[in-house]
Scaffold this motif. Structure first.
Motif, PDB file in Angstrom:
ATOM      1  N   VAL A 118      14.818  40.915  24.636  1.00 27.87           N
ATOM      2  CA  VAL A 118      15.249  39.650  24.902  1.00 27.87           C
ATOM      3  C   VAL A 118      14.446  38.598  24.236  1.00 27.87           C
ATOM      4  CG1 VAL A 118      15.743  38.172  26.825  1.00 27.87           C
ATOM      5  CG2 VAL A 118      16.187  40.524  27.274  1.00 27.87           C
ATOM      6  N   HIS A 119      13.114  38.811  24.280  1.00 29.84           N
ATOM      7  CA  HIS A 119      12.415  37.680  23.523  1.00 29.84           C
ATOM      8  C   HIS A 119      12.651  38.004  22.064  1.00 29.84           C
ATOM      9  CE1 HIS A 119       7.668  36.574  22.309  1.00 29.84           C
ATOM     10  NE2 HIS A 119       8.788  35.580  22.055  1.00 29.84           N
ATOM     11  N   ASN A 120      12.922  38.918  21.397  1.00 32.75           N
ATOM     12  CA  ASN A 120      13.180  38.744  19.847  1.00 32.75           C
ATOM     13  C   ASN A 120      14.698  37.985  19.780  1.00 32.75           C
ATOM     14  OD1 ASN A 120      11.052  39.895  19.148  1.00 32.75           O
ATOM     15  ND2 ASN A 120      12.044  42.036  19.140  1.00 32.75           N
ATOM     16  N   LYS A 121      15.595  38.246  20.903  1.00 30.03           N
ATOM     17  CA  LYS A 121      16.822  37.429  20.940  1.00 30.03           C
ATOM     18  C   LYS A 121      16.764  36.057  21.047  1.00 30.03           C
ATOM     19  CE  LYS A 121      20.108  39.728  23.230  1.00 30.03           C
ATOM     20  NZ  LYS A 121      21.263  40.271  22.103  1.00 30.03           N
ATOM     21  N   ALA A 122      15.795  35.675  21.869  1.00 32.87           N
ATOM     22  CA  ALA A 122      15.727  34.064  21.943  1.00 32.87           C
ATOM     23  C   ALA A 122      15.308  33.495  20.739  1.00 32.87           C
ATOM     24  CB  ALA A 122      14.699  34.126  23.175  1.00 32.87           C
ATOM     25  N   LEU A 123      14.408  34.141  19.904  1.00 40.63           N
ATOM     26  CA  LEU A 123      13.673  33.700  18.787  1.00 40.63           C
ATOM     27  C   LEU A 123      14.792  33.563  17.716  1.00 40.63           C
ATOM     28  CD1 LEU A 123      10.374  35.815  18.529  1.00 40.63           C
ATOM     29  CD2 LEU A 123      10.684  33.119  19.191  1.00 40.63           C
ATOM     30  N   LYS A 124      15.780  34.613  17.403  1.00 42.77           N
ATOM     31  CA  LYS A 124      16.622  34.666  16.546  1.00 42.77           C
ATOM     32  C   LYS A 124      17.726  33.438  16.807  1.00 42.77           C
ATOM     33  CE  LYS A 124      16.772  39.384  15.542  1.00 42.77           C
ATOM     34  NZ  LYS A 124      17.472  40.847  15.669  1.00 42.77           N
ATOM     35  N   VAL A 125      17.900  32.910  18.233  1.00 37.62           N
ATOM     36  CA  VAL A 125      19.101  31.971  18.317  1.00 37.62           C
ATOM     37  C   VAL A 125      18.375  30.731  18.456  1.00 37.62           C
ATOM     38  CG1 VAL A 125      20.665  33.610  19.338  1.00 37.62           C
ATOM     39  CG2 VAL A 125      19.013  32.591  20.727  1.00 37.62           C
ATOM     40  N   GLY A 126      17.151  30.614  18.236  1.00 36.22           N
ATOM     41  CA  GLY A 126      16.204  29.387  18.102  1.00 36.22           C
ATOM     42  C   GLY A 126      15.722  28.564  19.452  1.00 36.22           C
ATOM     43  N   PHE A 127      15.450  29.626  20.343  1.00 43.47           N
ATOM     44  CA  PHE A 127      15.131  29.100  21.803  1.00 43.47           C
ATOM     45  C   PHE A 127      13.747  29.153  21.861  1.00 43.47           C
ATOM     46  CE2 PHE A 127      19.486  29.901  23.514  1.00 43.47           C
ATOM     47  CZ  PHE A 127      20.001  28.466  23.425  1.00 43.47           C
ATOM     48  N   GLY A 128      13.012  29.494  20.540  1.00 45.94           N
ATOM     49  CA  GLY A 128      11.541  29.882  20.856  1.00 45.94           C
ATOM     50  C   GLY A 128      10.535  28.703  21.467  1.00 45.94           C
ATOM     51  N   SER A 129      10.896  27.697  21.214  1.00 45.41           N
ATOM     52  CA  SER A 129       9.965  26.544  21.449  1.00 45.41           C
ATOM     53  C   SER A 129      10.646  25.888  22.816  1.00 45.41           C
ATOM     54  CB  SER A 129       9.947  25.469  20.347  1.00 45.41           C
ATOM     55  OG  SER A 129      11.130  24.752  20.027  1.00 45.41           O
ATOM     56  N   ASP A 130      11.733  26.535  23.299  1.00 47.48           N
ATOM     57  CA  ASP A 130      11.997  25.814  24.663  1.00 47.48           C
ATOM     58  C   ASP A 130      11.160  25.999  25.874  1.00 47.48           C
ATOM     59  OD1 ASP A 130      14.914  24.982  26.284  1.00 47.48           O
ATOM     60  OD2 ASP A 130      13.834  26.549  27.397  1.00 47.48           O
ATOM     61  N   LEU A 131      10.887  25.056  26.604  1.00 52.27           N
ATOM     62  CA  LEU A 131       9.889  24.860  27.649  1.00 52.27           C
ATOM     63  C   LEU A 131      10.096  25.828  28.629  1.00 52.27           C
ATOM     64  CD1 LEU A 131       7.243  23.452  28.405  1.00 52.27           C
ATOM     65  CD2 LEU A 131       8.825  21.722  29.933  1.00 52.27           C
ATOM     66  N   PHE A 132      11.564  26.103  29.320  1.00 58.51           N
ATOM     67  CA  PHE A 132      11.929  26.996  30.357  1.00 58.51           C
ATOM     68  C   PHE A 132      11.445  28.424  29.861  1.00 58.51           C
ATOM     69  CE2 PHE A 132      14.962  23.841  31.818  1.00 58.51           C
ATOM     70  CZ  PHE A 132      14.521  23.836  33.202  1.00 58.51           C
ATOM     71  N   LEU A 133      12.127  28.801  28.606  1.00 56.11           N
ATOM     72  CA  LEU A 133      11.759  30.037  28.076  1.00 56.11           C
ATOM     73  C   LEU A 133      10.131  30.537  27.745  1.00 56.11           C
ATOM     74  CD1 LEU A 133      14.131  31.959  26.717  1.00 56.11           C
ATOM     75  CD2 LEU A 133      12.791  31.606  24.614  1.00 56.11           C
ATOM     76  N   GLN A 134       9.511  29.712  27.288  1.00 58.49           N
ATOM     77  CA  GLN A 134       7.753  29.828  27.027  1.00 58.49           C
ATOM     78  C   GLN A 134       7.395  30.157  28.461  1.00 58.49           C
ATOM     79  OE1 GLN A 134       7.441  26.257  24.862  1.00 58.49           O
ATOM     80  NE2 GLN A 134       6.840  27.439  23.090  1.00 58.49           N
ATOM     81  N   THR A 135       7.737  29.402  29.578  1.00 61.22           N
ATOM     82  CA  THR A 135       7.067  29.489  30.824  1.00 61.22           C
ATOM     83  C   THR A 135       7.510  30.797  31.124  1.00 61.22           C
ATOM     84  OG1 THR A 135       7.478  27.148  31.322  1.00 61.22           O
ATOM     85  CG2 THR A 135       7.131  28.677  33.181  1.00 61.22           C
ATOM     86  N   ALA A 136       8.653  31.468  30.976  1.00 58.92           N
ATOM     87  CA  ALA A 136       9.188  32.693  31.373  1.00 58.92           C
ATOM     88  C   ALA A 136       8.362  33.714  30.671  1.00 58.92           C
ATOM     89  CB  ALA A 136      10.569  32.702  31.339  1.00 58.92           C
TER      90      ALA A 136
END
Length: 509
Positions: A118-136
């Motif tokens: 899921v982490h890799n998927k998030a990076l691929k779709v461009g959510f890597g710097s999203d605050l919610f995502l980084q906290t999770a």
């Protein structure tokens, strides 16, 4: 005219039988939120799930609502399962909030493989710097045990907010890394009440009451969590008078106690025998209609028993809707300690009949009951059943109870053999039990052996010398009596007068 197929007709009929709001996702989303806000999760979730499964085309918001609901109800596996189903739906796309929920679910289920996917998927779709995502991600990797990765994510963030810091802080505390937690706490650009409470709880849970109190005293703001954490810290460390005094301060600060606070206060009351205070706490609970759940009910049973009010202890126990092994153990111990041996054994039998597996505390109560009423064979049967039937390895307390059972029955040789067969070194309580039996049955030989071991463990306890002196006096061995008195003078032993605990600030609630 071509007739519609039976399948098409069935679907059409099924669809048309539903209310119109089933095709309005905005209305359905509001309905789901309303269900979760108005009912306990164990009631709301099954109903919400049946509603969700009947929605023809749920949108991303509705999927997120259900994924979060399962995460909040401690079912992270179902959260992940819904996420995988969501990806199979045409026209529905997950967002950063979806991924943050799923990452939390991966962390709480300790599923490293899916978490990294899921982490890799998030990076691929461009959510890597999203605050919610980084906290999770911080929470997930910390729960995987990768604190270094979690901290690196925090340190690499461009603009971490207070929530990110608090998540990292809480994870340090959860795994007992209190020094790393304090270092982060000191470095935080800002702190809120959650930050302070996390640190207070961290030190309290490790038993460092002094450090917890320093932080507690420094806080500009305190809520129910602050007070409850500090009161619990005092109660667990057996600083019960301090716990009760702090509870009094909490009342003066007009902070309403909750069930967590009450459990700690009742524990403190039982520890110092503050029956009056304990009764007032019970009255407060009933007056404010606070639900007496399993934990609070057990605390009341234990408090009344320890304070000597076995009638009220039984009354609370009998009114409990649910009783686990801790509740049963509390009443068995209470009855045994008050000399109601047969009743304690009856309760133990009832517990077994209800298919509740006893724990080691229940067996201490059972063996104490056997000791009080002189049931040697039955006591030995209970003792051997611990390992043979229930898979519980007897502790030193259980051996001590058996030594006391043998000693009270005059079977001093059996008591001595049991001490020799123990898998650990006997403590002072066991030797004192044997010495007490030697006094009753005037066995000077075994008394000599017991006192040698006892004085090695407790060379400055006056009661040991007095007990041995009484044994020698009974056997008219005046030389040894004089020798004991010389020993007491040489090590400067004085008989200590008795003392008692007093209720502190018997304050009203």
């Amino acid at each position: 005219m071509t007739q519609p197929s039976s399948t098409t007709s069935s679907k059409s009929t099924h669809s048309s039988s539903k209310p119109l709001y089933y095709r309005n996702n905005f209305v359905l989303a509001k309905l789901l939120r309303r269900i979760f806000s108005c009912s306990p999760s164990n009631i709301a979730l099954p109903y919400a799930r049946s509603l969700f499964d009947a929605i023809p085309s749920p949108d991303a918001f509705i999927w997120n609502t259900m994924i979060r609901a399962y995460l909040n109800s401690q079912n992270p596996h179902e959260s992940m399962s819904l996420f995988f189903r969501m990806q199979l739906q045409k026209g529905v796309f997950f967002d950063s909030f979806t991924l943050s929920l799923v990452l939390q679910a991966c962390g709480r289920s300790r599923d490293v493989q899916i978490g990294r996917t899921v982490h890799n998927k998030a990076l691929k779709v461009g959510f890597g710097s999203d605050l919610f995502l980084q906290t999770a991600l911080i929470e997930m990797y910390a729960k995987f045990g990768n604190l270094e990765i979690a901290r690196k994510i925090l340190d690499d963030m461009n603009d971490p907010d207070l929530v990110c810091y608090n998540v990292m802080l809480a994870e340090y505390v959860r795994v007992g890394e209190i020094n790393l937690a304090h270092d982060l706490f000191d470095r935080m650009p800002e702190r809120d009440l959650v930050s302070w409470n996390t640190m207070i709880h961290g030190y309290a849970s490790l038993g460092d009451v002094g450090a917890a109190k320093k932080l507690f005293d420094k806080t500009c703001e305190r809520d129910i969590v602050s007070w409850s954490s500090m009161i619990a810290a005092y109660a667990k460390s057996r600083q019960s008078n301090e716990a009760l005094m702090l509870f009094h301060e909490m009342q003066l600060a007009n902070v309403m106690p909750d069930k967590v606070t009450m459990v700690s206060v009742l524990s403190a009351c039982g520890d110092v025998g503050a029956l009056g205070m304990g009764k007032m706490v019970h009255e407060y609970i009933e007056r404010n209609r606070i639900e007496i759940d399993l934990k609070l009910g057990t605390s009341l049973v234990d408090m009344y028993a320890k304070c000597g009010d076995i009638d009220n202890s039984l009354k609370v126990f009998n009114r409990m809707d649910e009783r686990d092994v801790l509740a049963w153990s509390a009443i068995i111990m209470g009855l045994a300690n008050h000399g109601f041996g047969e009743l304690a054994l009856d309760q133990f039998a009832k517990m077994i009949s209800e298919e509740i597996k006893p724990n080691d505390i229940a067996f201490i109560g059972v063996l104490s009951a056997c000791s009080h009423i002189g049931l040697v064979d039955r006591g030995w049967a209970y003792f051997t059943s611990m390992s043979d039937v229930y898979g519980i390895t007897p502790k030193i307390e259980h051996y001590g109870c058996m030594v006391d059972i043998f000693g009270r029955a005059g079977q001093l040789r059996e008591a001595r053999e049991l001490i020799r067969s123990m898998p650990f070194t006997a403590d002072a309580i066991i030797w004192r039990a044997l010495l007490g039996a030697c006094r009753i049955y005037k066995n000077v030989e075994l008394a000599d052996e017991a006192i040698v071991n006892l004085l090695e463990l407790e060379p400055h306890v006056d009661g040991n010398y007095v007990l041995l002196s009484n044994i020698y006096s009974q056997s008219k061995n005046w030389d040894k009596v004089a020798n004991i008195r010389r020993m007491m003078k040489n090590v400067k032993i004085q008989k200590v007068p008795g003392s008692s605990s007093i209720e502190v600030n018997n304050c009203g609630l």
